[in-house]
Design a protein around this motif. Structure first.
Motif, PDB file in Angstrom:
ATOM      1  N   ARG A 143     -42.400  61.555  56.556  1.00 39.97           N
ATOM      2  CA  ARG A 143     -42.689  60.163  56.870  1.00 39.97           C
ATOM      3  C   ARG A 143     -41.429  59.313  56.641  1.00 39.97           C
ATOM      4  O   ARG A 143     -40.662  59.574  55.723  1.00 39.97           O
ATOM      5  N   LYS A 144     -41.280  58.313  57.474  1.00 35.08           N
ATOM      6  CA  LYS A 144     -40.115  57.437  57.355  1.00 35.08           C
ATOM      7  C   LYS A 144     -40.546  55.996  57.093  1.00 35.08           C
ATOM      8  O   LYS A 144     -41.652  55.596  57.431  1.00 35.08           O
ATOM      9  N   ILE A 145     -39.628  55.238  56.499  1.00 40.74           N
ATOM     10  CA  ILE A 145     -39.823  53.807  56.317  1.00 40.74           C
ATOM     11  C   ILE A 145     -38.965  53.074  57.337  1.00 40.74           C
ATOM     12  O   ILE A 145     -37.771  53.368  57.468  1.00 40.74           O
ATOM     13  N   ALA A 146     -39.558  52.154  58.053  1.00 38.63           N
ATOM     14  CA  ALA A 146     -38.816  51.308  58.984  1.00 38.63           C
ATOM     15  C   ALA A 146     -38.474  50.001  58.269  1.00 38.63           C
ATOM     16  O   ALA A 146     -39.351  49.208  57.954  1.00 38.63           O
ATOM     17  N   PHE A 147     -37.192  49.819  57.989  1.00 43.82           N
ATOM     18  CA  PHE A 147     -36.722  48.585  57.348  1.00 43.82           C
ATOM     19  C   PHE A 147     -36.340  47.605  58.457  1.00 43.82           C
ATOM     20  O   PHE A 147     -35.388  47.839  59.213  1.00 43.82           O
ATOM     21  N   GLU A 159     -26.102  49.031  51.738  1.00 49.35           N
ATOM     22  CA  GLU A 159     -25.367  50.251  52.100  1.00 49.35           C
ATOM     23  C   GLU A 159     -25.437  51.261  50.953  1.00 49.35           C
ATOM     24  O   GLU A 159     -25.703  52.455  51.162  1.00 49.35           O
ATOM     25  N   SER A 160     -25.209  50.794  49.732  1.00 48.01           N
ATOM     26  CA  SER A 160     -25.312  51.675  48.562  1.00 48.01           C
ATOM     27  C   SER A 160     -26.731  52.187  48.380  1.00 48.01           C
ATOM     28  O   SER A 160     -26.950  53.350  48.012  1.00 48.01           O
ATOM     29  N   TYR A 161     -27.683  51.330  48.652  1.00 51.42           N
ATOM     30  CA  TYR A 161     -29.110  51.673  48.544  1.00 51.42           C
ATOM     31  C   TYR A 161     -29.463  52.810  49.507  1.00 51.42           C
ATOM     32  O   TYR A 161     -30.064  53.818  49.113  1.00 51.42           O
ATOM     33  N   PHE A 162     -29.078  52.678  50.772  1.00 50.84           N
ATOM     34  CA  PHE A 162     -29.430  53.680  51.780  1.00 50.84           C
ATOM     35  C   PHE A 162     -28.600  54.948  51.648  1.00 50.84           C
ATOM     36  O   PHE A 162     -29.046  56.030  52.068  1.00 50.84           O
ATOM     37  N   ASN A 163     -27.418  54.854  51.082  1.00 49.72           N
ATOM     38  CA  ASN A 163     -26.573  56.035  50.939  1.00 49.72           C
ATOM     39  C   ASN A 163     -27.058  56.975  49.842  1.00 49.72           C
ATOM     40  O   ASN A 163     -26.497  58.059  49.658  1.00 49.72           O
ATOM     41  N   GLN A 164     -28.091  56.577  49.115  1.00 49.38           N
ATOM     42  CA  GLN A 164     -28.650  57.434  48.066  1.00 49.38           C
ATOM     43  C   GLN A 164     -29.538  58.542  48.623  1.00 49.38           C
ATOM     44  O   GLN A 164     -29.946  59.438  47.888  1.00 49.38           O
ATOM     45  N   THR A 165     -29.865  58.474  49.901  1.00 45.70           N
ATOM     46  CA  THR A 165     -30.936  59.322  50.405  1.00 45.70           C
ATOM     47  C   THR A 165     -30.578  59.962  51.741  1.00 45.70           C
ATOM     48  O   THR A 165     -29.698  59.454  52.454  1.00 45.70           O
ATOM     49  N   LYS A 181     -30.663  60.692  55.633  1.00 42.88           N
ATOM     50  CA  LYS A 181     -30.843  59.728  56.713  1.00 42.88           C
ATOM     51  C   LYS A 181     -32.145  59.934  57.482  1.00 42.88           C
ATOM     52  O   LYS A 181     -32.528  59.083  58.298  1.00 42.88           O
ATOM     53  N   ASN A 182     -32.827  61.060  57.250  1.00 40.91           N
ATOM     54  CA  ASN A 182     -34.055  61.313  58.002  1.00 40.91           C
ATOM     55  C   ASN A 182     -35.299  60.732  57.320  1.00 40.91           C
ATOM     56  O   ASN A 182     -36.428  61.070  57.688  1.00 40.91           O
ATOM     57  N   LEU A 183     -35.100  59.846  56.342  1.00 46.80           N
ATOM     58  CA  LEU A 183     -36.242  59.244  55.645  1.00 46.80           C
ATOM     59  C   LEU A 183     -36.406  57.757  55.945  1.00 46.80           C
ATOM     60  O   LEU A 183     -37.330  57.122  55.441  1.00 46.80           O
ATOM     61  N   PHE A 184     -35.534  57.201  56.767  1.00 50.02           N
ATOM     62  CA  PHE A 184     -35.637  55.772  57.050  1.00 50.02           C
ATOM     63  C   PHE A 184     -34.992  55.438  58.380  1.00 50.02           C
ATOM     64  O   PHE A 184     -34.199  56.206  58.936  1.00 50.02           O
ATOM     65  N   ASN A 185     -35.367  54.288  58.897  1.00 48.77           N
ATOM     66  CA  ASN A 185     -34.721  53.685  60.061  1.00 48.77           C
ATOM     67  C   ASN A 185     -34.500  52.208  59.769  1.00 48.77           C
ATOM     68  O   ASN A 185     -35.233  51.607  58.971  1.00 48.77           O
ATOM     69  N   LEU A 217     -35.134  45.942  44.437  1.00 51.74           N
ATOM     70  CA  LEU A 217     -35.305  45.881  42.979  1.00 51.74           C
ATOM     71  C   LEU A 217     -35.348  47.260  42.346  1.00 51.74           C
ATOM     72  O   LEU A 217     -35.337  47.371  41.117  1.00 51.74           O
ATOM     73  N   HIS A 218     -35.400  48.295  43.172  1.00 49.26           N
ATOM     74  CA  HIS A 218     -35.465  49.677  42.675  1.00 49.26           C
ATOM     75  C   HIS A 218     -34.599  50.561  43.566  1.00 49.26           C
ATOM     76  O   HIS A 218     -34.089  50.117  44.597  1.00 49.26           O
ATOM     77  N   SER A 219     -34.486  51.806  43.173  1.00 55.18           N
ATOM     78  CA  SER A 219     -33.766  52.782  43.984  1.00 55.18           C
ATOM     79  C   SER A 219     -34.551  53.076  45.255  1.00 55.18           C
ATOM     80  O   SER A 219     -35.757  52.816  45.351  1.00 55.18           O
ATOM     81  N   PHE A 220     -33.872  53.645  46.243  1.00 56.76           N
ATOM     82  CA  PHE A 220     -34.561  54.034  47.471  1.00 56.76           C
ATOM     83  C   PHE A 220     -35.651  55.060  47.161  1.00 56.76           C
ATOM     84  O   PHE A 220     -36.755  54.983  47.721  1.00 56.76           O
ATOM     85  N   ASN A 221     -35.355  56.011  46.289  1.00 58.36           N
ATOM     86  CA  ASN A 221     -36.318  57.058  45.971  1.00 58.36           C
ATOM     87  C   ASN A 221     -37.615  56.471  45.424  1.00 58.36           C
ATOM     88  O   ASN A 221     -38.713  56.869  45.828  1.00 58.36           O
ATOM     89  N   PHE A 222     -37.504  55.498  44.524  1.00 60.85           N
ATOM     90  CA  PHE A 222     -38.688  54.852  43.945  1.00 60.85           C
ATOM     91  C   PHE A 222     -39.467  54.127  45.040  1.00 60.85           C
ATOM     92  O   PHE A 222     -40.703  54.241  45.133  1.00 60.85           O
ATOM     93  N   THR A 223     -38.757  53.372  45.870  1.00 63.77           N
ATOM     94  CA  THR A 223     -39.399  52.618  46.942  1.00 63.77           C
ATOM     95  C   THR A 223     -40.070  53.542  47.943  1.00 63.77           C
ATOM     96  O   THR A 223     -41.206  53.301  48.376  1.00 63.77           O
ATOM     97  N   TYR A 224     -39.376  54.602  48.301  1.00 63.89           N
ATOM     98  CA  TYR A 224     -39.895  55.541  49.299  1.00 63.89           C
ATOM     99  C   TYR A 224     -41.222  56.140  48.852  1.00 63.89           C
ATOM    100  O   TYR A 224     -42.210  56.123  49.601  1.00 63.89           O
ATOM    101  N   HIS A 225     -41.265  56.654  47.648  1.00 63.42           N
ATOM    102  CA  HIS A 225     -42.489  57.306  47.177  1.00 63.42           C
ATOM    103  C   HIS A 225     -43.621  56.299  46.963  1.00 63.42           C
ATOM    104  O   HIS A 225     -44.803  56.643  47.159  1.00 63.42           O
ATOM    105  N   THR A 226     -43.294  55.083  46.589  1.00 64.22           N
ATOM    106  CA  THR A 226     -44.329  54.061  46.441  1.00 64.22           C
ATOM    107  C   THR A 226     -44.994  53.771  47.782  1.00 64.22           C
ATOM    108  O   THR A 226     -46.227  53.648  47.866  1.00 64.22           O
TER     109      THR A 226
END
Length: 370
Positions: free
Chosen positions: A85-89, A104-110, A112-116, A183-192
């Protein structure tokens, strides 16, 4: 050599006709544009910041036709999403993104196939420097936006339509502004978000000023589709599941009521009323009645929330925003009557652009550390 006769020529023509049809249809059915969205060939080419044409009465008819085509295509987008599943920002802006380095730093943690990423940028404004890095080629065809009009809600609908068409793996659709920060890392946001079966959208009932907002287009303009008792208020910023994104795109009943000019501009906030009203009327149990974007309205009466200054940015501020609890439209944040919810804020606004450097200085040690 045998000379062709009329019968043999007729047979040859019949044999070639299907092939001609195939070549004709396959060569004119689709057009591809940034960001890699495939739509019918008679659709407009993508806007760019340089060549976008401002909206005017002369092209209003053509604009409405292409908009209708866009939503017709989006309405056929795949219903269910498989993993990953992906998140559309979805960013809506009238300025260059001031916090692009932070994002940029936020998205570079993860991976690229998890967001658009999708950007709606009002073409009547200048964007210098242009969008770069992870934001390169993420601009969708955009139109002018203004407060006290349906244009902000229309832009959000446009973003939803493009994101639905672009990637069948987009599961959660998050609307953000240029003044938002994570307010959180991408990983935290993604799983939430991807583990939620519900949308997060503030839906408030019996708010002060509800009648004035409902009657902003005229005393009875919303009737009979939207009665006063069905009218809702909520934050402009939300996170919708794919199911609800498709609901918005397929809506032909309520949107025409909101997509008209107001006769009273100071109570005209379609972007804060249309989405909460629609989802409240059609699927209230499918939503968590709260936004996950923190905003401070304390002491504000001018329609603008508090703007955090660069001097206020520190680890304590981020922790304070994280500890705050969303306001739930059902009063107590119950989840099916079993327990009280305590969903985390994932984003916050508004921050002044000069806050970038102090935010970057605490990004790795505070913001991206959960």
């Amino acid at each position: 050599m045998l000379s062709p006769n009329p019968f043999s020529l007729f047979c040859a023509l019949l044999l070639c006709l299907p092939l001609a049809i195939v070549f004709t249809t396959t060569s004119t059915t689709t057009t591809t544009f940034n960001p890699n969205i495939t739509i019918p060939a008679n659709f407009d080419k993508p806007n760019s910041i340089v060549n976008s044409t401002p909206f005017s009465s002369n092209n209003k008819s053509r604009e409405s036709v292409t908009e209708e085509a866009l939503f017709r295509v989006a309405s056929h987008a795949k219903r269910k999403v498989t993993w990953p599943r992906k998140i559309a920002f979805m960013f809506m802006t009238t300025t260059p993104l001031p916090f692009a380095p932070l994002w940029e730093s936020y998205f570079n943690q993860t991976p690229k196939n998890l967001f658009n990423i999708y950007i709606h940028a009002d073409p009547t404004f200048s964007y210098d420097p242009p969008f770069s890095g992870v934001f390169s080629n993420r601009l969708i065809p955009s139109k002018p936006t203004a407060r006290f009009s349906p244009t902000l809600a229309s832009a959000a609908r446009r973003l939803l339509a493009r994101a639905l068409i672009h990637d069948r793996f987009n599961y959660m659709f998050v609307l953000l502004s240029s003044s938002c920060i994570p307010l959180h890392s991408f990983n935290f946001t993604y799983h939430t978000l991807v583990n939620s079966r519900k949308s997060f959208i503030e839906i408030l009932d019996n708010e002060v000023g509800a009648y004035d907002r409902w009657a902003a287009r005229g005393p009875n303009a919303m009737l009979p589709e939207v009665k006063l008792e069905d009218f809702r208020i909520g934050s402009q910023f939300w996170a919708l599941t794919r199911k609800h994104a498709r609901l918005v795109i397929n809506d032909r009943k309520l949107w025409p009521k909101f997509n008209v000019s107001c006769v009273r501009w100071d109570t005209c906030y379609p972007e804060e009323n249309y989405f909460p009203t629609l989802l409240s009327m059609w699927d209230p149990k499918g939503c968590v009645h709260a936004t996950l974007t923190h905003v401070d309205w304390t002491g504000r009466h001018d329609g603008h929330p508090r703007t955090y200054q660069a001097s206020e940015v520190c680890p304590e501020l981020i922790q304070t925003l994280r500890r705050d609890r969303p306001r739930y439209g059902n009063g107590n944040g119950e989840n099916d009557g079993k327990r009280r919810r305590r969903d985390p804020f994932l984003f916050a606004r508004k921050f002044e652009s000069d806050a970038l450097q102090p935010l970057m200085s605490i990004a790795d040690g505070v913001i991206f550390r959960d």
